[in-house]
Design a protein around this motif. Structure first.
Motif, short mmCIF file in Angstrom:
data_model
loop_
_atom_site.label_atom_id
_atom_site.label_comp_id
_atom_site.label_asym_id
_atom_site.label_seq_id
_atom_site.Cartn_x
_atom_site.Cartn_y
_atom_site.Cartn_z
N LYS A 273 -0.33 4.24 0.93
CA LYS A 273 -0.76 4.99 2.11
C LYS A 273 -1.64 4.11 2.98
CE LYS A 273 -0.76 9.60 0.02
NZ LYS A 273 0.45 10.12 0.58
N HIS A 274 -1.61 4.40 4.28
CA HIS A 274 -2.50 3.76 5.25
C HIS A 274 -3.24 4.86 6.00
CE1 HIS A 274 -0.30 -0.08 4.92
NE2 HIS A 274 -1.37 -0.60 5.50
N GLN B 243 -8.06 1.31 7.85
CA GLN B 243 -8.31 0.27 8.84
C GLN B 243 -8.50 0.88 10.21
OE1 GLN B 243 -4.51 -1.63 7.80
NE2 GLN B 243 -4.12 -1.74 10.00
N ARG C 167 -5.01 1.78 2.03
CA ARG C 167 -5.75 0.95 2.99
C ARG C 167 -6.27 1.80 4.13
NH1 ARG C 167 -7.53 -4.07 4.72
NH2 ARG C 167 -6.98 -4.52 6.86
N PHE D 221 0.84 -1.20 0.00
CA PHE D 221 0.00 0.00 0.00
C PHE D 221 0.87 1.25 0.00
CE2 PHE D 221 -2.56 -3.27 2.16
CZ PHE D 221 -3.65 -3.28 1.32
#
Length: 101
Positions: free
Chosen positions: A5-6, A49, A47, A3
């Motif tokens: 970016k998170h 989360q 992502r 990914f």
């Protein structure tokens, strides 16, 4: 790296009278980010989360975007599209929501 970016959205629940991001619609924010990323076809590169406490309860609901480490506070569901467009797509910090620690 899988990914680029998170987005970690605090969904932590604390007992009253303490403010908690989870009680302040943290789960709804997470759902909104996932939906927005999916609609834009970005779910394979960015992502979103859930996260535990980000130590920003007084400013919640809070989230942090990595790899930059930019914290946002008092984020509303209506702010999700702006954060995705400006920060996640165009690498521009949403100054009005940014937390400076």
């Amino acid at each position: 790296m899988k990914f680029t970016k998170h987005v970690f959205v605090c969904t932590n629940q604390k007992e009253a009278p303490k403010k908690s991001c989870g009680a302040e619609h943290g789960a709804a924010l997470l759902d909104a980010f996932k939906q927005e990323l999916t609609q834009r076809g970005l779910q394979k590169e960015i992502r979103a989360q859930r996260a535990g406490c980000l130590d920003a309860c007084a400013f919640g609901p809070a989230l942090v975007v990595y790899p930059e480490g930019t914290y946002y506070g008092n984020v509303q569901v209506a702010d999700v599209a702006e954060i995705v467009e400006k920060h996640l797509v165009n690498n521009e910090v949403v100054e009005r929501l940014k937390l400076d620690f």
